[in-house]
Every structure is written in C-alpha cells, then in structure tokens.
Design a protein around this motif. Structure first.
Motif, PDB file in Angstrom:
ATOM      1  N   VAL A   1       0.862  -1.183   0.000  1.00  0.00           N
ATOM      2  CA  VAL A   1       0.000   0.000   0.000  1.00  0.00           C
ATOM      3  C   VAL A   1       0.900   1.236   0.000  1.00  0.00           C
ATOM      4  O   VAL A   1       1.814   1.345   0.829  1.00  0.00           O
ATOM      5  N   PRO A   2       0.705   2.165  -0.921  1.00  0.00           N
ATOM      6  CA  PRO A   2       1.570   3.348  -0.981  1.00  0.00           C
ATOM      7  C   PRO A   2       1.608   4.074   0.365  1.00  0.00           C
ATOM      8  O   PRO A   2       0.585   4.174   1.052  1.00  0.00           O
ATOM      9  N   PRO A   3       2.769   4.569   0.778  1.00  0.00           N
ATOM     10  CA  PRO A   3       2.912   5.192   2.101  1.00  0.00           C
ATOM     11  C   PRO A   3       1.900   6.293   2.380  1.00  0.00           C
ATOM     12  O   PRO A   3       1.408   6.418   3.508  1.00  0.00           O
ATOM     13  N   GLU A   4       1.576   7.077   1.377  1.00  0.00           N
ATOM     14  CA  GLU A   4       0.650   8.189   1.598  1.00  0.00           C
ATOM     15  C   GLU A   4      -0.776   7.729   1.848  1.00  0.00           C
ATOM     16  O   GLU A   4      -1.629   8.512   2.278  1.00  0.00           O
ATOM     17  N   ARG A   5      -1.059   6.445   1.592  1.00  0.00           N
ATOM     18  CA  ARG A   5      -2.411   5.919   1.788  1.00  0.00           C
ATOM     19  C   ARG A   5      -2.561   5.143   3.099  1.00  0.00           C
ATOM     20  O   ARG A   5      -3.679   4.850   3.503  1.00  0.00           O
ATOM     21  N   ARG A   6      -1.463   4.824   3.739  1.00  0.00           N
ATOM     22  CA  ARG A   6      -1.535   3.894   4.859  1.00  0.00           C
ATOM     23  C   ARG A   6      -2.286   4.444   6.065  1.00  0.00           C
ATOM     24  O   ARG A   6      -2.982   3.699   6.767  1.00  0.00           O
ATOM     25  N   ALA A   7      -2.162   5.732   6.333  1.00  0.00           N
ATOM     26  CA  ALA A   7      -2.794   6.311   7.525  1.00  0.00           C
ATOM     27  C   ALA A   7      -4.306   6.188   7.484  1.00  0.00           C
ATOM     28  O   ALA A   7      -4.957   6.079   8.532  1.00  0.00           O
ATOM     29  N   THR A   8      -4.878   6.199   6.286  1.00  0.00           N
ATOM     30  CA  THR A   8      -6.338   6.114   6.152  1.00  0.00           C
ATOM     31  C   THR A   8      -6.795   4.772   5.589  1.00  0.00           C
ATOM     32  O   THR A   8      -7.976   4.598   5.305  1.00  0.00           O
ATOM     33  N   TYR A   9      -5.852   3.829   5.443  1.00  0.00           N
ATOM     34  CA  TYR A   9      -6.201   2.543   4.838  1.00  0.00           C
ATOM     35  C   TYR A   9      -7.102   1.748   5.775  1.00  0.00           C
ATOM     36  O   TYR A   9      -6.758   1.496   6.939  1.00  0.00           O
ATOM     37  N   ALA A  10      -8.262   1.359   5.274  1.00  0.00           N
ATOM     38  CA  ALA A  10      -9.269   0.694   6.110  1.00  0.00           C
ATOM     39  C   ALA A  10      -9.148  -0.822   6.099  1.00  0.00           C
ATOM     40  O   ALA A  10      -9.920  -1.509   6.769  1.00  0.00           O
ATOM     41  N   GLY A  11      -8.199  -1.355   5.348  1.00  0.00           N
ATOM     42  CA  GLY A  11      -8.037  -2.802   5.287  1.00  0.00           C
ATOM     43  C   GLY A  11      -8.557  -3.385   3.992  1.00  0.00           C
ATOM     44  O   GLY A  11      -9.417  -2.814   3.314  1.00  0.00           O
ATOM     45  N   ALA A  12      -8.019  -4.545   3.638  1.00  0.00           N
ATOM     46  CA  ALA A  12      -8.444  -5.222   2.414  1.00  0.00           C
ATOM     47  C   ALA A  12      -9.844  -5.790   2.584  1.00  0.00           C
ATOM     48  O   ALA A  12     -10.161  -6.364   3.633  1.00  0.00           O
ATOM     49  N   PRO A  13     -10.704  -5.640   1.591  1.00  0.00           N
ATOM     50  CA  PRO A  13     -12.032  -6.240   1.681  1.00  0.00           C
ATOM     51  C   PRO A  13     -11.935  -7.754   1.521  1.00  0.00           C
ATOM     52  O   PRO A  13     -11.322  -8.243   0.570  1.00  0.00           O
ATOM     53  N   VAL A  14     -12.486  -8.475   2.456  1.00  0.00           N
ATOM     54  CA  VAL A  14     -12.447  -9.934   2.444  1.00  0.00           C
ATOM     55  C   VAL A  14     -13.854 -10.470   2.640  1.00  0.00           C
ATOM     56  O   VAL A  14     -14.584 -10.011   3.522  1.00  0.00           O
ATOM     57  N   ALA A  15     -14.245 -11.438   1.812  1.00  0.00           N
ATOM     58  CA  ALA A  15     -15.579 -12.020   1.894  1.00  0.00           C
ATOM     59  C   ALA A  15     -15.723 -12.858   3.169  1.00  0.00           C
ATOM     60  O   ALA A  15     -14.743 -13.385   3.689  1.00  0.00           O
ATOM     61  N   PRO A  16     -16.948 -13.005   3.682  1.00  0.00           N
ATOM     62  CA  PRO A  16     -17.168 -13.866   4.845  1.00  0.00           C
ATOM     63  C   PRO A  16     -16.733 -15.299   4.560  1.00  0.00           C
ATOM     64  O   PRO A  16     -16.791 -15.771   3.417  1.00  0.00           O
ATOM     65  N   TYR A  17     -16.311 -15.992   5.605  1.00  0.00           N
ATOM     66  CA  TYR A  17     -15.802 -17.353   5.447  1.00  0.00           C
ATOM     67  C   TYR A  17     -16.915 -18.308   5.018  1.00  0.00           C
ATOM     68  O   TYR A  17     -18.016 -18.292   5.560  1.00  0.00           O
ATOM     69  N   ARG A  18     -16.596 -19.157   4.031  1.00  0.00           N
ATOM     70  CA  ARG A  18     -17.544 -20.168   3.539  1.00  0.00           C
ATOM     71  C   ARG A  18     -16.839 -21.524   3.509  1.00  0.00           C
ATOM     72  O   ARG A  18     -15.866 -21.712   2.787  1.00  0.00           O
ATOM     73  N   THR A  19     -17.351 -22.461   4.299  1.00  0.00           N
ATOM     74  CA  THR A  19     -16.690 -23.752   4.468  1.00  0.00           C
ATOM     75  C   THR A  19     -16.622 -24.560   3.186  1.00  0.00           C
ATOM     76  O   THR A  19     -15.718 -25.393   3.028  1.00  0.00           O
ATOM     77  N   GLU A  20     -17.550 -24.332   2.254  1.00  0.00           N
ATOM     78  CA  GLU A  20     -17.566 -25.138   1.036  1.00  0.00           C
ATOM     79  C   GLU A  20     -16.408 -24.833   0.091  1.00  0.00           C
ATOM     80  O   GLU A  20     -16.205 -25.545  -0.901  1.00  0.00           O
ATOM     81  N   PHE A  21     -15.635 -23.809   0.401  1.00  0.00           N
ATOM     82  CA  PHE A  21     -14.470 -23.477  -0.424  1.00  0.00           C
ATOM     83  C   PHE A  21     -13.155 -23.922   0.214  1.00  0.00           C
ATOM     84  O   PHE A  21     -12.088 -23.501  -0.212  1.00  0.00           O
ATOM     85  N   ARG A  22     -13.241 -24.780   1.220  1.00  0.00           N
ATOM     86  CA  ARG A  22     -12.049 -25.342   1.843  1.00  0.00           C
ATOM     87  C   ARG A  22     -11.909 -26.807   1.430  1.00  0.00           C
ATOM     88  O   ARG A  22     -12.866 -27.584   1.537  1.00  0.00           O
ATOM     89  N   PHE A  23     -10.709 -27.185   0.966  1.00  0.00           N
ATOM     90  CA  PHE A  23     -10.484 -28.542   0.475  1.00  0.00           C
ATOM     91  C   PHE A  23      -9.173 -29.090   1.037  1.00  0.00           C
ATOM     92  O   PHE A  23      -8.267 -28.336   1.391  1.00  0.00           O
ATOM     93  N   GLU A  24      -9.109 -30.396   1.114  1.00  0.00           N
ATOM     94  CA  GLU A  24      -7.856 -31.101   1.357  1.00  0.00           C
ATOM     95  C   GLU A  24      -7.622 -31.956   0.124  1.00  0.00           C
ATOM     96  O   GLU A  24      -8.378 -32.891  -0.150  1.00  0.00           O
ATOM     97  N   ALA A  25      -6.614 -31.603  -0.630  1.00  0.00           N
ATOM     98  CA  ALA A  25      -6.445 -32.170  -1.966  1.00  0.00           C
ATOM     99  C   ALA A  25      -5.061 -32.762  -2.143  1.00  0.00           C
ATOM    100  O   ALA A  25      -4.071 -32.285  -1.572  1.00  0.00           O
ATOM    101  N   THR A  26      -5.001 -33.811  -2.934  1.00  0.00           N
ATOM    102  CA  THR A  26      -3.731 -34.427  -3.299  1.00  0.00           C
ATOM    103  C   THR A  26      -3.163 -33.732  -4.532  1.00  0.00           C
ATOM    104  O   THR A  26      -3.895 -33.397  -5.470  1.00  0.00           O
ATOM    105  N   ILE A  27      -1.880 -33.493  -4.527  1.00  0.00           N
ATOM    106  CA  ILE A  27      -1.223 -32.955  -5.709  1.00  0.00           C
ATOM    107  C   ILE A  27      -0.870 -34.123  -6.623  1.00  0.00           C
ATOM    108  O   ILE A  27      -0.082 -35.000  -6.252  1.00  0.00           O
ATOM    109  N   GLU A  28      -1.487 -34.156  -7.802  1.00  0.00           N
ATOM    110  CA  GLU A  28      -1.191 -35.186  -8.790  1.00  0.00           C
ATOM    111  C   GLU A  28       0.131 -34.844  -9.461  1.00  0.00           C
ATOM    112  O   GLU A  28       0.251 -33.822 -10.145  1.00  0.00           O
TER     113      GLU A  28
END
Length: 209
Positions: free
Chosen positions: A56-83
């Motif tokens: 984040v550019p230094p001049e923006r940090r003092a007023t930076y409100a944080g990255a927008p992040v969607a609410p957690y959804r369990t259906e998008f969590r996986f345990e997967a094997t790397i083929e």
C-alpha cells in the motif's frame, strides 16, 4: 554498520516475510478454519496498514481501512492431493527488477472448482506456488488473479505429502494489485478456472488506490 538507504528496504522486506511466516504458523495451529480466517484477515490488514514494506503506498496507509475480504464459507475449503504424474512444463516471468523468474510445473491440484497447476520456483531455495484466476477476475476479484500457496513467502496452510490444505477463503491479492511499483507473477493459462470464487480478498480496496 549503518545500512543507509540501500539496506533499509531489504531489511523491511525480510521483516515482512518473517511476520507473514509467523502469521501462517499461528493459522495452521488453529483448529477452527473460520477463526483462523479471522486471524489471517486481522494480521494481514495490520501489515498492509502499518508495515514499512507494505505494498500500500505510504501516503495511503494512515487512512487505509483494510483489504475487503468475503465472509468465510466452508464449502471453499479442500484437502487435496497434488497429482504429480504430469508432463513437465516451464515458464518464466519477466520481473522488472530480478530478470526472468523461472517456474516448473510439478503437479496439479484437482479441486471441485477446477484444476490448478502447482509450480516450483526454480530460483535459490525454491518454493511451491499456486495462483488462481477465477471467473470474477476484473470485477470483484483482482484481474490478474490471486495467490493461494506461495511457500517461499510463508503462505502455506499446511498438509503433508498426501494432502494439502487448499482454502480458497485465504486467496489474496498480489502486491501489484496495490501499486504499479510492484511486479508480480500472475496466473498462467493453466491456473485460470471458469468457476466464480466469491471468497478471499476482493478488489475494492485495491481499485480505490
């Protein structure tokens, strides 16, 4: 010895990585994924707003409100094997500061939302790298795609040789989403999927910059 203006940025980046490693260590130790996600969001926002190596550019940090992040959804969590039985393939990312950064394909994550190539950074030390660009790219997610796994920088949710934790709720924007001063490896064609991934870090904060 006084590092001067040359050493200070490098030390800041080193400290950033140290703190990211610590953040993901704490996340892996948390048994509840939703709680871990809240810790990740708070920790990442603290770094983005206050750390000297923040994209984040230094001049923006003092007023930076944080990255927008969607609410957690369990259906998008996986345990997967790397083929790993895949045809070898390499590609190089042309960096503005470090020349060509080479990657080699070492496997494929076969997820319900689509397949993603797993890449190995062929530079000193190496590391696994899994970016993703979904159908929402350019609208509510960053147009160049986001990062899921980047072990050289600490972004690793755990697992073992048989199963990796792949939680799309933790997808985050690369540094170049925040400032054109950064150049970042973006998702190649084999890491572009047709599914919409309305989770993880979104784009409104980066487009406001």
């Amino acid at each position: 010895m006084n590092q001067g203006n040359f050493g200070a940025p490098a030390l800041a980046v080193a400290d950033w990585r140290r703190q990211v490693f610590a953040l993901y260590r704490d996340i892996r130790a948390e048994n509840d994924p939703a709680t871990a996600h809240a810790q990740w969001q708070a920790g990442r926002n603290e770094l983005l707003a206050n750390h000297p190596a923040s994209p984040v550019p230094p001049e923006r940090r003092a007023t930076y409100a944080g990255a927008p992040v969607a609410p957690y959804r369990t259906e998008f969590r996986f345990e997967a094997t790397i083929e790993t039985d895949v045809k070898p393939f390499s590609w190089g990312f042309q960096s503005a500061t470090d020349g060509v950064i080479p990657f080699s394909r070492v496997g494929v994550l076969q997820l319900p939302v689509g397949d993603l190539d797993v890449w190995w950074l062929e530079s000193y030390g190496g590391g696994l790298f899994v970016p993703v660009k979904d159908a929402l790219a350019g609208t509510s997610t960053y147009g160049g795609g986001r990062y899921l796994i980047d072990t050289v920088k600490g972004a690793d949710l755990g697992g073992d040789l048989d199963e990796f934790v792949v939680d799309l709720n933790f997808a985050y924007n690369p540094s170049c989403a925040y400032s054109p001063e950064w150049t970042c490896p973006l998702a190649p064609a084999t890491n572009v999927i047709g599914a919409e991934l309305p989770v993880g870090e979104l784009t409104s904060a980066s487009t406001d910059l």
